[in-house]
Write a protein that holds these residues in place. Structure first.
Motif, PDB file in Angstrom:
ATOM      1  N   LEU A  62       0.826  -1.079  -0.002  1.00 58.74           N
ATOM      2  CA  LEU A  62      -0.109  -0.089   0.118  1.00 58.74           C
ATOM      3  C   LEU A  62       0.985   1.221   0.101  1.00 58.74           C
ATOM      4  O   LEU A  62       0.494   2.292  -0.824  1.00 58.74           O
ATOM      5  CB  LEU A  62      -0.871  -0.111   1.318  1.00 58.74           C
ATOM      6  CG  LEU A  62      -1.971  -0.979   0.944  1.00 58.74           C
ATOM      7  CD1 LEU A  62      -2.757  -1.041   2.530  1.00 58.74           C
ATOM      8  CD2 LEU A  62      -3.048  -0.690  -0.044  1.00 58.74           C
ATOM      9  N   VAL A  63       1.867   1.171   0.840  1.00 62.52           N
ATOM     10  CA  VAL A  63       2.857   2.464   0.765  1.00 62.52           C
ATOM     11  C   VAL A  63       3.452   2.755  -0.683  1.00 62.52           C
ATOM     12  O   VAL A  63       3.500   3.762  -0.961  1.00 62.52           O
ATOM     13  CB  VAL A  63       3.860   2.334   1.844  1.00 62.52           C
ATOM     14  CG1 VAL A  63       4.885   3.329   1.935  1.00 62.52           C
ATOM     15  CG2 VAL A  63       3.156   2.432   3.196  1.00 62.52           C
ATOM     16  N   ALA A  64       3.828   1.469  -1.211  1.00 68.04           N
ATOM     17  CA  ALA A  64       4.581   1.803  -2.496  1.00 68.04           C
ATOM     18  C   ALA A  64       3.469   2.268  -3.630  1.00 68.04           C
ATOM     19  O   ALA A  64       3.937   3.241  -4.244  1.00 68.04           O
ATOM     20  CB  ALA A  64       5.047   0.191  -2.728  1.00 68.04           C
ATOM     21  N   PHE A  65       2.215   1.965  -3.471  1.00 71.98           N
ATOM     22  CA  PHE A  65       1.417   2.544  -4.394  1.00 71.98           C
ATOM     23  C   PHE A  65       0.987   3.971  -3.905  1.00 71.98           C
ATOM     24  O   PHE A  65       0.969   4.979  -4.783  1.00 71.98           O
ATOM     25  CB  PHE A  65       0.031   1.853  -3.917  1.00 71.98           C
ATOM     26  CG  PHE A  65      -1.341   2.711  -4.439  1.00 71.98           C
ATOM     27  CD1 PHE A  65      -1.573   2.663  -5.918  1.00 71.98           C
ATOM     28  CD2 PHE A  65      -2.252   3.443  -3.692  1.00 71.98           C
ATOM     29  CE1 PHE A  65      -2.505   3.402  -6.506  1.00 71.98           C
ATOM     30  CE2 PHE A  65      -3.076   4.244  -4.233  1.00 71.98           C
ATOM     31  CZ  PHE A  65      -3.617   4.229  -5.571  1.00 71.98           C
ATOM     32  N   ALA A  66       1.194   4.390  -2.644  1.00 70.99           N
ATOM     33  CA  ALA A  66       0.840   5.895  -2.034  1.00 70.99           C
ATOM     34  C   ALA A  66       1.882   6.698  -2.529  1.00 70.99           C
ATOM     35  O   ALA A  66       1.799   7.970  -3.077  1.00 70.99           O
ATOM     36  CB  ALA A  66       0.761   6.001  -0.744  1.00 70.99           C
ATOM     37  N   ARG A  67       2.953   6.192  -2.645  1.00 69.29           N
ATOM     38  CA  ARG A  67       4.462   6.996  -3.280  1.00 69.29           C
ATOM     39  C   ARG A  67       4.397   7.497  -4.607  1.00 69.29           C
ATOM     40  O   ARG A  67       4.982   8.051  -4.959  1.00 69.29           O
ATOM     41  CB  ARG A  67       5.458   6.323  -2.569  1.00 69.29           C
ATOM     42  CG  ARG A  67       5.900   6.247  -1.172  1.00 69.29           C
ATOM     43  CD  ARG A  67       7.224   5.572  -0.689  1.00 69.29           C
ATOM     44  NE  ARG A  67       7.580   5.643   0.643  1.00 69.29           N
ATOM     45  CZ  ARG A  67       8.156   5.017   1.266  1.00 69.29           C
ATOM     46  NH1 ARG A  67       8.999   3.968   0.722  1.00 69.29           N
ATOM     47  NH2 ARG A  67       8.614   5.296   2.583  1.00 69.29           N
ATOM     48  N   GLN A  68       3.614   6.519  -5.386  1.00 64.71           N
ATOM     49  CA  GLN A  68       3.457   6.836  -6.697  1.00 64.71           C
ATOM     50  C   GLN A  68       2.474   7.725  -6.838  1.00 64.71           C
ATOM     51  O   GLN A  68       2.197   8.504  -8.127  1.00 64.71           O
ATOM     52  CB  GLN A  68       2.908   5.537  -7.300  1.00 64.71           C
ATOM     53  CG  GLN A  68       3.961   4.115  -7.230  1.00 64.71           C
ATOM     54  CD  GLN A  68       3.566   3.005  -8.059  1.00 64.71           C
ATOM     55  OE1 GLN A  68       2.206   3.049  -8.511  1.00 64.71           O
ATOM     56  NE2 GLN A  68       4.239   2.013  -8.088  1.00 64.71           N
ATOM     57  N   GLN A  69       1.464   8.237  -5.987  1.00 63.37           N
ATOM     58  CA  GLN A  69       0.705   9.249  -6.429  1.00 63.37           C
ATOM     59  C   GLN A  69       1.269  10.828  -6.114  1.00 63.37           C
ATOM     60  O   GLN A  69       2.218  11.005  -5.359  1.00 63.37           O
ATOM     61  CB  GLN A  69      -0.379   9.223  -5.073  1.00 63.37           C
ATOM     62  CG  GLN A  69      -1.146   7.812  -5.105  1.00 63.37           C
ATOM     63  CD  GLN A  69      -1.321   7.225  -6.425  1.00 63.37           C
ATOM     64  OE1 GLN A  69      -2.166   7.986  -7.327  1.00 63.37           O
ATOM     65  NE2 GLN A  69      -0.987   5.974  -6.634  1.00 63.37           N
ATOM     66  N   ALA A  70       0.607  11.826  -6.581  1.00 64.66           N
ATOM     67  CA  ALA A  70       1.119  13.079  -6.638  1.00 64.66           C
ATOM     68  C   ALA A  70       1.169  13.776  -5.367  1.00 64.66           C
ATOM     69  O   ALA A  70       2.254  14.491  -4.910  1.00 64.66           O
ATOM     70  CB  ALA A  70       0.430  14.123  -7.404  1.00 64.66           C
ATOM     71  N   VAL A  71       0.111  13.315  -4.438  1.00 67.43           N
ATOM     72  CA  VAL A  71       0.088  13.752  -2.987  1.00 67.43           C
ATOM     73  C   VAL A  71      -0.151  12.608  -1.961  1.00 67.43           C
ATOM     74  O   VAL A  71      -0.914  11.437  -2.756  1.00 67.43           O
ATOM     75  CB  VAL A  71      -0.922  14.878  -2.783  1.00 67.43           C
ATOM     76  CG1 VAL A  71      -0.327  16.222  -3.606  1.00 67.43           C
ATOM     77  CG2 VAL A  71      -2.423  14.536  -3.089  1.00 67.43           C
ATOM     78  N   PRO A  72       0.206  12.634  -0.953  1.00 73.20           N
ATOM     79  CA  PRO A  72      -0.401  11.190  -0.199  1.00 73.20           C
ATOM     80  C   PRO A  72      -1.763  11.123   0.095  1.00 73.20           C
ATOM     81  O   PRO A  72      -2.433  11.943   0.257  1.00 73.20           O
ATOM     82  CB  PRO A  72       0.272  11.724   1.311  1.00 73.20           C
ATOM     83  CG  PRO A  72       1.300  12.700   0.963  1.00 73.20           C
ATOM     84  CD  PRO A  72       0.791  13.561  -0.189  1.00 73.20           C
ATOM     85  N   ARG A  92       3.939   2.271   9.661  1.00 74.61           N
ATOM     86  CA  ARG A  92       4.426   2.177   8.293  1.00 74.61           C
ATOM     87  C   ARG A  92       3.670   2.597   7.293  1.00 74.61           C
ATOM     88  O   ARG A  92       4.190   3.491   6.459  1.00 74.61           O
ATOM     89  CB  ARG A  92       4.423   0.481   8.075  1.00 74.61           C
ATOM     90  CG  ARG A  92       4.879   0.288   6.671  1.00 74.61           C
ATOM     91  CD  ARG A  92       6.328   0.608   6.314  1.00 74.61           C
ATOM     92  NE  ARG A  92       6.504  -0.037   5.067  1.00 74.61           N
ATOM     93  CZ  ARG A  92       7.288   0.763   4.029  1.00 74.61           C
ATOM     94  NH1 ARG A  92       7.519   2.109   4.278  1.00 74.61           N
ATOM     95  NH2 ARG A  92       7.313   0.260   3.083  1.00 74.61           N
ATOM     96  N   LEU A  93       2.249   2.809   7.586  1.00 67.64           N
ATOM     97  CA  LEU A  93       1.203   3.229   6.724  1.00 67.64           C
ATOM     98  C   LEU A  93       1.502   4.759   6.568  1.00 67.64           C
ATOM     99  O   LEU A  93       1.204   5.554   5.644  1.00 67.64           O
ATOM    100  CB  LEU A  93      -0.314   2.829   7.102  1.00 67.64           C
ATOM    101  CG  LEU A  93      -0.460   1.331   6.929  1.00 67.64           C
ATOM    102  CD1 LEU A  93      -1.810   1.035   7.721  1.00 67.64           C
ATOM    103  CD2 LEU A  93      -0.562   1.216   5.349  1.00 67.64           C
ATOM    104  N   ALA A  94       1.789   5.501   7.956  1.00 61.19           N
ATOM    105  CA  ALA A  94       1.916   6.819   7.818  1.00 61.19           C
ATOM    106  C   ALA A  94       3.074   7.400   6.816  1.00 61.19           C
ATOM    107  O   ALA A  94       3.200   8.707   6.550  1.00 61.19           O
ATOM    108  CB  ALA A  94       2.243   7.416   9.135  1.00 61.19           C
ATOM    109  N   GLU A  95       3.792   6.481   6.301  1.00 61.51           N
ATOM    110  CA  GLU A  95       5.047   6.849   5.536  1.00 61.51           C
ATOM    111  C   GLU A  95       4.428   7.241   4.243  1.00 61.51           C
ATOM    112  O   GLU A  95       5.176   7.830   3.188  1.00 61.51           O
ATOM    113  CB  GLU A  95       6.000   5.886   5.394  1.00 61.51           C
ATOM    114  CG  GLU A  95       6.678   5.391   6.616  1.00 61.51           C
ATOM    115  CD  GLU A  95       7.505   4.408   6.658  1.00 61.51           C
ATOM    116  OE1 GLU A  95       8.019   4.063   5.391  1.00 61.51           O
ATOM    117  OE2 GLU A  95       8.104   3.836   7.626  1.00 61.51           O
ATOM    118  N   GLY A  96       3.101   6.828   3.810  1.00 58.72           N
ATOM    119  CA  GLY A  96       2.744   7.096   2.560  1.00 58.72           C
ATOM    120  C   GLY A  96       1.323   7.612   2.568  1.00 58.72           C
ATOM    121  O   GLY A  96       0.697   8.129   1.550  1.00 58.72           O
TER     122      GLY A  96
END
Length: 390
Positions: A62-72, A92-96
């Motif tokens: 999930l974090v890997a997906f979040a980091r691909q987005q323009a904003v968290p 861990r989730l708060a990282e993205g």
């Protein structure tokens, strides 16, 4: 974007779509929301798997997906399993992602009915007399027999072991007599987690009411409304098939008191029941979004949109006076109505009233209902079953 975790999440999707918020889903294969034109399917995930399966590897994906987005993205959760997952992997989730979740101890207590019984006793919450059942005992303890009959037995984990013990997916089991308790008692040994027994509060399902709230990170109530069940499947201790939004000041007052006592943050649904003497008894707290999100939004309080606005730093949707007597119905409420002696003609007349919210169905977004019907046809052919949402 809001990324929604859980199962049977279409009503949360609809509430976000009302404010034009893009939605990504992490849901099971057959979830009706996956066919909505309002969503992007981020990932397929079965939230009914044991809790240990929702592990760090899922958080990493999930974090890997979040980091691909323009904003968290904003993370929202709509089931007990996804709530516990977010709580356990919050760092861990708060990282993205951006999200709000209660303290870990509070999340654990709300997910586990045995822990909730201890929490309620510690804070003097208005919960009916409760006994945590020891599965290793060969016969019921004296404190349980002293409670008097009837009693209600509820599982801590409503999984396949509970279904096997009671023979259905009902949320609770009513025990009318000591003889019935003695007959059922050996089945408790097969449960994956301890069950609890509560003193039965007389009255129909329509006496079950609820308080819905979003408490921001400062501890202030940002939005709230109250509601009441109309019908469930099955008729007793079943899954909600129709409901109505209310304006009940007593439920709201007690709901606020409980939230303050627990120092709760985030969204929550508090279930109460009116006893014949007019007193309110607290049954449980779900610190997550539920199917009530969409009817609540249509009534004037969009809890998911309020959470989203706070987390992304935009102005909150303008609140308005709650529109009481707004009804919502799941398609399966037709079956519930028949079980309650309501004719199809009467039910259709009620459903067609202006303002009644149709669960799953919308003319401009028919995919979820059509997908749900396809899944049900397939499940009938294969011999499996599909549940109505909570």
């Amino acid at each position: 974007m809001a990324v929604v975790l859980g199962a049977r999440v279409i009503e949360v999707v609809r509430s976000l779509a009302m404010e034009g918020i893009p939605v990504g889903l992490v849901t099971p294969t057959g979830d009706p929301a996956r066919w909505s034109r309002c969503v992007r399917n981020v990932m397929t995930w079965d939230w009914m798997m044991p809790s240990y399966r929702h592990d760090e590897a899922l958080a990493d994906r999930l974090v890997a997906f979040a980091r691909q987005q323009a904003v968290p993205p904003v993370l929202m959760y709509c089931s007990d399993q996804s709530m516990v997952f977010v709580s356990q992997h919050r760092e861990r989730l708060a990282e993205g992602f951006r999200f709000i979740v209660p303290d870990p101890e509070l999340v654990a207590a709300m997910e586990d009915k045995a822990q909730f019984a201890a929490l309620a006793a510690e804070h003097s919450l208005p919960v009916p007399p409760t006994v945590v059942l020891d599965r290793s005992l060969l016969e019921p303890p004296g404190e349980l027999l002293d409670m008097g009959m009837p009693i209600i037995i509820k599982p801590t984990a409503r999984d396949h072991t509970w279904v096997e013990a009671v023979g259905s997916s009902t949320k609770a089991l009513r025990i009318e007599s000591k003889e019935e308790l003695l007959e059922f008692w050996p089945r408790l040994s097969g449960l994956s987690k301890p069950a609890v027994a509560q003193q039965s509060i007389p009255g129909p399902e329509t006496a079950v009411v609820s308080y819905h709230v979003y408490v921001d990170d400062k501890g202030e109530v940002a939005g709230e409304f109250t509601g009441r069940k109309i019908r469930t499947i099955p008729a007793e201790y079943g899954h909600t098939s129709s409901l109505t939004i209310t304006d009940d000041p007593e439920v709201a007052r007690l709901g606020r008191e409980v939230c303050r006592a627990l120092d709760l943050r985030g969204v929550a649904k508090l279930d109460f029941k009116y006893a014949p003497d007019g007193r309110l008894h607290l049954f449980e707290i779900n610190a997550r979004l539920t199917l009530w999100a969409h009817p609540g939004a249509r009534a004037g309080v969009n809890l998911p949109a309020l959470v989203y606005a706070d987390l992304v730093g935009t102005p909150r949707p303008q609140p308005c006076r709650v529109r009481a007597c707004l009804d919502w119905a799941h398609p399966k409420d037709a079956l519930a109505a028949r079980a309650h002696g309501v004719s199809m003609r009467e039910w259709l007349g009620w459903l067609s009233r202006p303002g009644t919210v149709k669960g799953v169905w919308r003319w401009n977004d028919p995919g979820p209902l059509l997908g749900m019907l396809a899944v049900r046809v397939k499940s009938r052919v294969s011999g499996s079953s599909a549940e109505v949402p909570d």
